[in-house]
Design an enzyme around this catalytic site. Structure first.
Site, PDB file in Angstrom:
ATOM      1  N   HIS A 126      -3.572   7.161   2.829  1.00 44.09           N
ATOM      2  CA  HIS A 126      -3.943   5.876   2.225  1.00 44.09           C
ATOM      3  C   HIS A 126      -5.315   5.501   2.767  1.00 44.09           C
ATOM      4  O   HIS A 126      -5.594   5.627   3.956  1.00 44.09           O
ATOM      5  CB  HIS A 126      -2.907   4.814   2.597  1.00 44.09           C
ATOM      6  CG  HIS A 126      -3.337   3.421   2.267  1.00 44.09           C
ATOM      7  ND1 HIS A 126      -3.869   3.096   1.046  1.00 44.09           N
ATOM      8  CD2 HIS A 126      -3.329   2.281   3.008  1.00 44.09           C
ATOM      9  CE1 HIS A 126      -4.162   1.805   1.039  1.00 44.09           C
ATOM     10  NE2 HIS A 126      -3.850   1.292   2.215  1.00 44.09           N
TER      11      HIS A 126
ATOM     12  N   ASN B 282     -10.194  -0.154  -0.192  1.00 43.75           N
ATOM     13  CA  ASN B 282      -8.738  -0.066  -0.113  1.00 43.75           C
ATOM     14  C   ASN B 282      -8.143  -0.545  -1.441  1.00 43.75           C
ATOM     15  O   ASN B 282      -8.202  -1.727  -1.752  1.00 43.75           O
ATOM     16  CB  ASN B 282      -8.256  -0.942   1.057  1.00 43.75           C
ATOM     17  CG  ASN B 282      -6.749  -0.942   1.213  1.00 43.75           C
ATOM     18  OD1 ASN B 282      -6.018  -0.467   0.353  1.00 43.75           O
ATOM     19  ND2 ASN B 282      -6.289  -1.500   2.321  1.00 43.75           N
TER      20      ASN B 282
ATOM     21  N   CYS C 268       0.814  -1.223   0.000  1.00 40.97           N
ATOM     22  CA  CYS C 268       0.000   0.000   0.000  1.00 40.97           C
ATOM     23  C   CYS C 268       0.848   1.274   0.000  1.00 40.97           C
ATOM     24  O   CYS C 268       0.357   2.350  -0.332  1.00 40.97           O
ATOM     25  CB  CYS C 268      -0.934   0.016   1.202  1.00 40.97           C
ATOM     26  SG  CYS C 268      -2.037  -1.388   1.219  1.00 40.97           S
TER      27      CYS C 268
HETATM   28  O1  UT7 Z   1      -3.906  -1.257   3.594  1.00 38.50           O
HETATM   29  C1  UT7 Z   1      -2.922  -1.904   4.333  1.00 38.50           C
HETATM   30  C2  UT7 Z   1      -3.104  -1.756   5.775  1.00 38.50           C
HETATM   31  N1  UT7 Z   1      -4.307  -2.397   6.189  1.00 38.50           N
HETATM   32  C3  UT7 Z   1      -4.970  -1.935   7.197  1.00 38.50           C
HETATM   33  O2  UT7 Z   1      -4.554  -0.936   7.741  1.00 38.50           O
HETATM   34  C4  UT7 Z   1      -6.157  -2.687   7.683  1.00 38.50           C
HETATM   35  C5  UT7 Z   1      -6.192  -2.625   9.169  1.00 38.50           C
HETATM   36  N2  UT7 Z   1      -7.287  -3.378   9.779  1.00 38.50           N
HETATM   37  C6  UT7 Z   1      -8.580  -3.025   9.692  1.00 38.50           C
HETATM   38  O3  UT7 Z   1      -8.976  -2.154   8.972  1.00 38.50           O
HETATM   39  C7  UT7 Z   1      -9.538  -3.717  10.637  1.00 38.50           C
HETATM   40  O4  UT7 Z   1      -8.791  -4.497  11.540  1.00 38.50           O
HETATM   41  C8  UT7 Z   1     -10.577  -4.624   9.944  1.00 38.50           C
HETATM   42  C9  UT7 Z   1     -11.613  -3.756   9.257  1.00 38.50           C
HETATM   43  C10 UT7 Z   1      -9.909  -5.539   8.954  1.00 38.50           C
HETATM   44  C11 UT7 Z   1     -11.309  -5.451  10.992  1.00 38.50           C
HETATM   45  O5  UT7 Z   1     -11.899  -4.615  11.983  1.00 38.50           O
HETATM   46  P1  UT7 Z   1     -11.641  -4.903  13.540  1.00 38.50           P
HETATM   47  O6  UT7 Z   1     -12.415  -3.910  14.272  1.00 38.50           O
HETATM   48  O7  UT7 Z   1     -10.153  -4.919  13.766  1.00 38.50           O
HETATM   49  O8  UT7 Z   1     -12.285  -6.327  13.727  1.00 38.50           O
HETATM   50  P2  UT7 Z   1     -11.625  -7.677  14.265  1.00 38.50           P
HETATM   51  O9  UT7 Z   1     -10.726  -8.257  13.230  1.00 38.50           O
HETATM   52  O10 UT7 Z   1     -11.066  -7.459  15.626  1.00 38.50           O
HETATM   53  O11 UT7 Z   1     -12.922  -8.586  14.389  1.00 38.50           O
HETATM   54  C12 UT7 Z   1     -13.965  -8.275  15.320  1.00 38.50           C
HETATM   55  C13 UT7 Z   1     -15.093  -9.256  15.106  1.00 38.50           C
HETATM   56  C14 UT7 Z   1     -14.639 -10.717  15.053  1.00 38.50           C
HETATM   57  O12 UT7 Z   1     -15.639 -11.509  15.687  1.00 38.50           O
HETATM   58  P3  UT7 Z   1     -15.439 -12.039  17.193  1.00 38.50           P
HETATM   59  O13 UT7 Z   1     -14.189 -12.848  17.157  1.00 38.50           O
HETATM   60  O14 UT7 Z   1     -15.316 -10.800  18.028  1.00 38.50           O
HETATM   61  O15 UT7 Z   1     -16.691 -12.812  17.414  1.00 38.50           O
HETATM   62  C15 UT7 Z   1     -14.633 -11.025  13.586  1.00 38.50           C
HETATM   63  O16 UT7 Z   1     -14.844 -12.400  13.318  1.00 38.50           O
HETATM   64  O17 UT7 Z   1     -15.709  -9.006  13.844  1.00 38.50           O
HETATM   65  C16 UT7 Z   1     -15.796 -10.222  13.094  1.00 38.50           C
HETATM   66  N3  UT7 Z   1     -15.741  -9.912  11.683  1.00 38.50           N
HETATM   67  C17 UT7 Z   1     -16.829  -9.619  10.948  1.00 38.50           C
HETATM   68  N4  UT7 Z   1     -18.123  -9.536  11.250  1.00 38.50           N
HETATM   69  C18 UT7 Z   1     -18.974  -9.220  10.293  1.00 38.50           C
HETATM   70  C19 UT7 Z   1     -14.644  -9.842  10.895  1.00 38.50           C
HETATM   71  N5  UT7 Z   1     -15.004  -9.524   9.639  1.00 38.50           N
HETATM   72  C20 UT7 Z   1     -16.354  -9.378   9.653  1.00 38.50           C
HETATM   73  C21 UT7 Z   1     -17.303  -9.059   8.676  1.00 38.50           C
HETATM   74  N6  UT7 Z   1     -18.597  -8.985   9.037  1.00 38.50           N
HETATM   75  N7  UT7 Z   1     -16.949  -8.791   7.397  1.00 38.50           N
END
Ligand code: UT7
Length: 326
Positions: A253, A283, A113
């Site tokens: 970004h 993204n 990225c």
């Molecule tokens: O471009 C390069 C750099 N990339 C980034 O900077 C990306 C950085 N990361 C992010 O943007 C975020 O971490 C995400 C958007 C990918 C995820 O958001 P988060 O708030 O960090 O969620 P998480 O991974 O901690 O997941 C929280 C919960 C989990 O469920 P449990 O374990 O709490 O029951 C996931 O399974 O959300 C669940 N989850 C979803 N739920 C509904 C993960 N993806 C989804 C989804 N829909 N699509």
């Protein structure tokens, strides 16, 4: 000393739209979750016959036109991409072919990225050394080809697209004033495509295990991104002897709205001074900053004399910033 001035910008996204509603039909998610956790509503997906170089060329043509530069006058083409058309030759060479930029050198640069800003940094070095006078820097990706459509934590994030700038050598002060690039490979496994290359060649087993698709430790990446970018933007302004109040626009970004808000907050920058378009594009990795820059230029958000801060963070982990006086 010669500096690099951005004299033209361009961008392109494919026609096909993939909305949050569409994704609800593919994986176990909801429109609300995606919008609230990321800020994304829809993204564009390349047609079957479109490759990264096709998107790149569309953006490049616009940038060349805006700059009034002919392809044959380009000295160098740099394509920031982690989703090349193929391993060999480089996507930049395919862009050279399609533009008929006969007199240029061309190479790809993979900093995920951060690839576009790494490209700006390399280009600015060539400019100040006097080696090259007209450089095309592109960020272009077809992430949809490497998206695991069974993984709800990643497939909601990515979109395809390309952005480009033409840089020309100048002795004036309206130019690219500063770039900073950095990596920390301690976190190399936070975002990866583990298979399909030399380490894990694309055997049937590797493909079946979906190792040729993007894997991300999203939450871990999120935390490092926030911390790193908060420091990066402050340090970049300090290096340039600028106060946040002197900034006209932050072009981050476009990975996650919450990361962008945290970065802006650290600078005390109101959100109306932050360029946001991830709602419409998701993204797009290396393409996100040049697409957002082109949109800012075309909508009149960037005016002569403005100070603009660009910043990125991605796989590697890599990060980068650039300060432009428009
Ligand atoms: O471009 C390069 C750099 N990339 C980034 O900077 C990306 C950085 N990361 C992010 O943007 C975020 O971490 C995400 C958007 C990918 C995820 O958001 P988060 O708030 O960090 O969620 P998480 O991974 O901690 O997941 C929280 C919960 C989990 O469920 P449990 O374990 O709490 O029951 C996931 O399974 O959300 C669940 N989850 C979803 N739920 C509904 C993960 N993806 C989804 C989804 N829909 N699509």
């Amino acid at each position: 000393m010669l500096k690099a001035k951005i004299t033209g910008t361009g961008s392109y996204v494919p026609d096909k739209l993939l909305t949050n509603k569409d994704l609800v039909r593919i994986v176990d998610t909801s429109e609300e979750w995606i919008l609230e956790r990321t800020g994304i509503r829809e993204r564009h997906i390349a047609a079957k016959d479109q490759t990264t170089s096709d998107l790149a060329v569309e953006a490049a043509r616009q940038a060349l036109k805006a700059a009034g530069v002919k392809a044959k006058d380009l000295d160098l083409i740099i394509v920031g991409t982690c989703t090349p058309d193929m391993f060999l030759p480089s996507t930049a060479c395919m862009v050279q072919l399609k533009l008929n930029a006969k007199n240029a050198a061309a190479f790809d640069l993979n900093a995920a990225c951060s690839g576009f800003l790494y490209g700006l940094s390399v280009a600015s070095g060539y400019m100040s050394s006097g080696a090259f006078k007209k450089i095309l820097v592109i960020g272009a990706e077809t992430l949809s080809r490497f998206t695991d459509w069974q993984d709800r934590s990643t497939c909601i994030l990515f979109g395809d697209g390309a952005g480009a700038v033409v840089l020309e050598a100048t002795t004036g002060s309206n130019a690219l004033l500063y770039t900073h690039i950095k990596s920390d490979a301690e976190y190399w496994d936070y975002i990866q495509i583990p298979g399909g290359a030399a380490k894990e060649p694309a055997t049937r087993a590797v493909v079946d295990k979906r190792l040729t698709k993007i894997r991300m430790k999203g939450n871990e990446t999120f935390k490092v991104a926030v911390k790193t970018l908060e420091n990066l933007v402050v340090e970049t302004l300090e290096k340039c002897d600028l106060k946040p109040s002197q900034l006209s626009l932050l072009i981050p970004h476009q990975a996650n709205l919450r990361i962008i808000q945290a970065t802006a907050k650290r600078l005390g920058l109101p959100m109306d001074k932050v360029m946001l378009n991830l709602e419409r594009y998701g993204n797009t990795s290396a393409a996100s900053i040049p697409i957002a820059l082109d949109e800012s230029v075309r909508t009149g958000r960037v005016r002569e004399g403005d100070y603009i801060l660009l910043e990125a963070f991605g796989a590697g982990l890599t990060w980068a910033s650039a300060l432009v006086k428009w």
